[in-house]
Scaffold this motif. Structure first.
Motif, PDB file in Angstrom:
ATOM      1  N   THR A  50       2.383  -6.723  -0.391  1.00  0.00           N
ATOM      2  CA  THR A  50       1.132  -7.077  -1.075  1.00  0.00           C
ATOM      3  C   THR A  50       1.000  -6.342  -2.406  1.00  0.00           C
ATOM      4  O   THR A  50       0.685  -6.948  -3.429  1.00  0.00           O
ATOM      5  CB  THR A  50      -0.080  -6.743  -0.176  1.00  0.00           C
ATOM      6  OG1 THR A  50       0.026  -7.496   1.036  1.00  0.00           O
ATOM      7  CG2 THR A  50      -1.386  -7.066  -0.875  1.00  0.00           C
ATOM      8  N   PHE A  51       1.261  -5.033  -2.396  1.00  0.00           N
ATOM      9  CA  PHE A  51       1.053  -4.215  -3.591  1.00  0.00           C
ATOM     10  C   PHE A  51       2.165  -4.332  -4.625  1.00  0.00           C
ATOM     11  O   PHE A  51       1.956  -3.998  -5.789  1.00  0.00           O
ATOM     12  CB  PHE A  51       0.874  -2.741  -3.218  1.00  0.00           C
ATOM     13  CG  PHE A  51      -0.505  -2.405  -2.767  1.00  0.00           C
ATOM     14  CD1 PHE A  51      -1.526  -2.165  -3.674  1.00  0.00           C
ATOM     15  CD2 PHE A  51      -0.803  -2.336  -1.416  1.00  0.00           C
ATOM     16  CE1 PHE A  51      -2.805  -1.863  -3.255  1.00  0.00           C
ATOM     17  CE2 PHE A  51      -2.079  -2.038  -0.981  1.00  0.00           C
ATOM     18  CZ  PHE A  51      -3.083  -1.798  -1.901  1.00  0.00           C
ATOM     19  N   LYS A  52       3.346  -4.777  -4.244  1.00  0.00           N
ATOM     20  CA  LYS A  52       4.467  -4.792  -5.190  1.00  0.00           C
ATOM     21  C   LYS A  52       4.383  -5.921  -6.217  1.00  0.00           C
ATOM     22  O   LYS A  52       5.051  -5.868  -7.241  1.00  0.00           O
ATOM     23  CB  LYS A  52       5.801  -4.833  -4.452  1.00  0.00           C
ATOM     24  CG  LYS A  52       6.186  -6.177  -3.868  1.00  0.00           C
ATOM     25  CD  LYS A  52       7.541  -6.089  -3.193  1.00  0.00           C
ATOM     26  CE  LYS A  52       8.055  -7.463  -2.805  1.00  0.00           C
ATOM     27  NZ  LYS A  52       9.409  -7.387  -2.264  1.00  0.00           N
ATOM     28  N   GLU A  53       3.560  -6.932  -5.960  1.00  0.00           N
ATOM     29  CA  GLU A  53       3.442  -8.050  -6.884  1.00  0.00           C
ATOM     30  C   GLU A  53       2.993  -7.575  -8.266  1.00  0.00           C
ATOM     31  O   GLU A  53       2.081  -6.769  -8.392  1.00  0.00           O
ATOM     32  CB  GLU A  53       2.460  -9.081  -6.343  1.00  0.00           C
ATOM     33  CG  GLU A  53       2.975  -9.796  -5.100  1.00  0.00           C
ATOM     34  CD  GLU A  53       2.019 -10.848  -4.588  1.00  0.00           C
ATOM     35  OE1 GLU A  53       1.186 -11.343  -5.380  1.00  0.00           O
ATOM     36  OE2 GLU A  53       2.105 -11.158  -3.391  1.00  0.00           O
ATOM     37  N   LYS A  54       3.711  -8.059  -9.280  1.00  0.00           N
ATOM     38  CA  LYS A  54       3.406  -7.746 -10.679  1.00  0.00           C
ATOM     39  C   LYS A  54       3.527  -6.255 -10.991  1.00  0.00           C
ATOM     40  O   LYS A  54       2.795  -5.721 -11.825  1.00  0.00           O
ATOM     41  CB  LYS A  54       2.044  -8.284 -11.077  1.00  0.00           C
ATOM     42  CG  LYS A  54       1.967  -9.790 -11.014  1.00  0.00           C
ATOM     43  CD  LYS A  54       0.644 -10.297 -11.527  1.00  0.00           C
ATOM     44  CE  LYS A  54       0.681 -11.781 -11.682  1.00  0.00           C
ATOM     45  NZ  LYS A  54       0.246 -12.653 -10.763  1.00  0.00           N
ATOM     46  N   THR A  55       4.445  -5.566 -10.293  1.00  0.00           N
ATOM     47  CA  THR A  55       4.735  -4.161 -10.581  1.00  0.00           C
ATOM     48  C   THR A  55       6.240  -4.012 -10.807  1.00  0.00           C
ATOM     49  O   THR A  55       6.991  -4.985 -10.695  1.00  0.00           O
ATOM     50  CB  THR A  55       4.330  -3.232  -9.406  1.00  0.00           C
ATOM     51  OG1 THR A  55       5.242  -3.419  -8.315  1.00  0.00           O
ATOM     52  CG2 THR A  55       2.901  -3.478  -8.965  1.00  0.00           C
ATOM     53  N   VAL A  56       6.685  -2.794 -11.059  1.00  0.00           N
ATOM     54  CA  VAL A  56       8.119  -2.534 -11.228  1.00  0.00           C
ATOM     55  C   VAL A  56       8.884  -2.778  -9.929  1.00  0.00           C
ATOM     56  O   VAL A  56      10.102  -2.874  -9.929  1.00  0.00           O
ATOM     57  CB  VAL A  56       8.379  -1.097 -11.729  1.00  0.00           C
ATOM     58  CG1 VAL A  56       7.862  -0.916 -13.145  1.00  0.00           C
ATOM     59  CG2 VAL A  56       7.799  -0.064 -10.773  1.00  0.00           C
TER      60      VAL A  56
END
Length: 114
Positions: A50-56
């Protein structure tokens, strides 16, 4: 579900390492999760995804190493893996134990794309 706050902290550590190493992204995250850490691996995976979207970490794989509980008997100094939640020394039957592994979660390694 405290796994969301755990992943938020984990993402902070990852982003810090990405900055320090001038990386563009992360392809793999390896964590070690102790069986007594209170973290549910399947919930951690959901939170990470969930949190990794649109991150490094958007394309990163999460590898989880599940750590058994390891104890040391303070009476006979025997080190052993705790099986079936039996917190008793298999050598001398003592309850005087010190847990030496399996209570924490650690960020073990990152594969960075430079």
């Amino acid at each position: 579900m405290h796994e969301f706050s755990v992943v938020q902290s984990l993402m902070g550590l990852i982003e810090e390492n990405v900055r320090k190493n001038n990386a563009k992204s992360v392809s793999k995250v390896v964590v070690k999760i102790g069986k007594l850490s209170g973290i549910e691996p399947h919930l951690l995976k959901i939170a990470f995804d969930t949190f990794k979207e649109k991150t490094v970490c958007e394309n990163a794989e999460l590898e989880m190493i599940i750590q058994d509980v390891v104890a040391k008997c303070e009476d006979c100094k025997n080190e052993f893996t705790v099986e079936d939640n039996r917190f008793i020394c298999p050598e001398c039957q003592s309850f005087n134990l010190n847990i030496i592994d399996g209570e924490d979660m650690y960020l073990m390694s990152l594969e960075l794309d430079i």
